[in-house]
Design an enzyme around this catalytic site. Structure first.
Site, PDB file in Angstrom:
ATOM      1  N   ARG A  21      -4.169  10.044   6.009  1.00  0.00           N
ATOM      2  CA  ARG A  21      -5.078   9.868   4.875  1.00  0.00           C
ATOM      3  C   ARG A  21      -6.501  10.219   5.289  1.00  0.00           C
ATOM      4  NH1 ARG A  21      -2.638   4.592   1.653  1.00  0.00           N
ATOM      5  NH2 ARG A  21      -0.451   5.110   2.018  1.00  0.00           N
ATOM      6  N   SER A 137       9.918 -13.611  -4.922  1.00  0.00           N
ATOM      7  CA  SER A 137       8.938 -12.533  -5.028  1.00  0.00           C
ATOM      8  C   SER A 137       9.599 -11.253  -5.503  1.00  0.00           C
ATOM      9  CB  SER A 137       8.280 -12.309  -3.662  1.00  0.00           C
ATOM     10  OG  SER A 137       7.390 -11.219  -3.679  1.00  0.00           O
ATOM     11  N   HIS A 217      -4.267  -5.272 -12.397  1.00  0.00           N
ATOM     12  CA  HIS A 217      -4.364  -4.001 -13.136  1.00  0.00           C
ATOM     13  C   HIS A 217      -4.321  -4.218 -14.648  1.00  0.00           C
ATOM     14  CE1 HIS A 217      -4.242  -1.316  -9.651  1.00  0.00           C
ATOM     15  NE2 HIS A 217      -3.490  -2.260  -9.109  1.00  0.00           N
ATOM     16  N   LYS A 248     -11.903  -3.708 -10.496  1.00  0.00           N
ATOM     17  CA  LYS A 248     -11.268  -2.633 -11.254  1.00  0.00           C
ATOM     18  C   LYS A 248     -11.899  -2.571 -12.646  1.00  0.00           C
ATOM     19  CE  LYS A 248      -7.110  -2.261  -8.465  1.00  0.00           C
ATOM     20  NZ  LYS A 248      -7.585  -3.017  -7.307  1.00  0.00           N
TER      21      LYS A 248
END
Length: 407
Positions: A21, A137, A217, A248
């Site tokens: 990256r 989870s 989100h 965000k």
């Protein structure tokens, strides 16, 4: 041990797999977002349009946010001066927590320096509060949730993504008297699909489990006041702990949980990730509070955001591109190979001034590497036309032809 060679080997593996990256050095332009300046490694510059940012609503540039931050900076200075327990709690932090508690209809909220830390610190602390706790989870939960659950030393059960039958089977297999918590997300950020909130709440009621939802989100973008998908679906009262971010849709920085007074007080008192971390700068807290307050009444911005997402999906589908569409604001285009994804990202940037970061393993499973577009209310028709033209040209006509990319 030759430590340097081991580092070289580790980094070379990422290069060989096409997963190394790189940072793209961009300079955001106040008031002009999503336009920015890309500073190339050779020192030259070119204008770019950012299509992969998480400032979903453009609030990082909103005048009401900037004004609040300037006022707090002039009033309180730069840093908070300490942890929340030692001189780092200011009127700005308390005001922000009050706004967040009100946003989610909860008694209290607790600030952290990021939503990652909020998830990690809270989920790793809960077994201290509820000995014998079993956490169920979702298999696609965010890395911060996975890490918190992994570190807590308690029992965990991983259920298949959004699979209610699998979750039920795992709940049924455990001791009915054991304390339980179901941890899941409202919107999963890489595919943009929704968690079945109401059905999970029903199972939690049936098996006596607490509920923990990550709305990172979704906060700011869904619900009549931006409280998230749980608010949109009128289910916030059925969620015991809500996790959210300020970095965000709210355009600033930080994370939080919202819950009962006692839950927040207990996490505040026991979580090392809260106790030993310097608190957010007052200016950041002030800007976040202004953003939360503003978005509680700015439904137009949310509506435009959803419309932009629908338009982009429709146009990309018209090109025949393999997009994933679960009805949320997230627009993933599947490439399926890390090297091709990186090459396509580089060509969009260099040839068309379009910045979209490649997403690869471990963020997404191998073979599902993608470009993830995040349209916002400030991406206008010109920006969208340029994106569609660039994708069409590269996908169809350059050396990375469609057949190669989808192989």
């Amino acid at each position: 041990m030759d430590y340097t060679s081991k580092l070289d080997e580790a980094l070379q593996r990422l290069h060989d797999e096409g997963r190394y990256r790189t940072f793209i050095d961009i300079e955001r332009q106040r008031g002009a977002f999503p336009h920015a300046t890309w500073r190339r490694p050779d020192g030259t510059e070119r204008p770019v349009t950012v299509w992969c940012g998480n400032d979903y609503l453009g609030m990082g540039q909103h005048p009401v946010v900037l004004e609040a931050m300037h006022e707090a900076l002039d009033s309180a200075g730069a840093g908070s001066g300490g942890t929340r327990n030692i001189s780092g709690t200011t009127v700005y932090h308390k005001a922000l927590e009050a706004e967040l508690a009100d946003l989610h209809g909860k008694e209290s909220a607790l600030l952290f320096t990021s939503a990652y830390i909020a998830n990690d610190a809270t989920l790793s602390t809960l077994p201290k509060l509820f000995p014998g706790l079993i956490i169920y989870s979702d298999s696609l939960n965010h890395a911060s949730m996975i890490e918190g659950i992994r570190r807590n030393g308690g029992a965990k059960r991983i259920f298949r993504h959004n699979d209610l039958d699998d979750l039920r089977a795992k709940l049924q297999a455990d001791d009915p008297a054991a304390p339980k918590l179901i941890a899941f997300e409202s919107i999963y950020s890489m595919d943009g699909d929704f968690g079945p909130i109401e059905a999970i709440c029903d199972l939690a009621d049936e098996f006596g489990a607490l509920t923990y939802i990550d709305e990172v989100h979704a906060v700011g973008m869904y619900g009549p006041r931006g409280g998230g998908v749980a608010e949109r679906d009128r289910l916030m009262h059925r969620i015991d702990i809500i996790n959210g971010t300020l970095a965000k849709a709210f355009g600033v920085m930080g994370g939080y949980i919202a819950s009962s007074h006692k839950m927040c007080d207990a996490i505040r008192s026991y979580a090392p990730g809260f106790i030993f971390t310097t608190s957010l700068p007052p200016a950041v807290a002030a800007g976040a509070a202004a953003s939360v307050r503003h978005l509680k009444r700015d439904q137009d911005r949310r509506d435009i955001h959803q419309t932009q997402s629908k338009i982009l999906k429709m146009r990309l589908k018209g090109l025949g591109l393999p997009i994933i569409d679960h009805g949320s604001h997230i627009v993933p285009v599947i490439v399926g190979d890390p090297k091709h994804t990186k090459q396509l990202s580089d060509m969009l940037l260099e040839q068309h001034g379009i910045y979209v970061q490649p997403i690869n393993y471990p963020t997404v499973p191998r073979g599902t590497e993608r470009l993830r577009f995040t349209p916002s209310p400030v991406h206008g028709p010109d920006e969208m036309d340029a994106l569609v033209r660039g994708l069409d040209a590269l996908w169809s006509h350059c050396a990375l032809n469609r057949a190669e990319l989808t192989a």
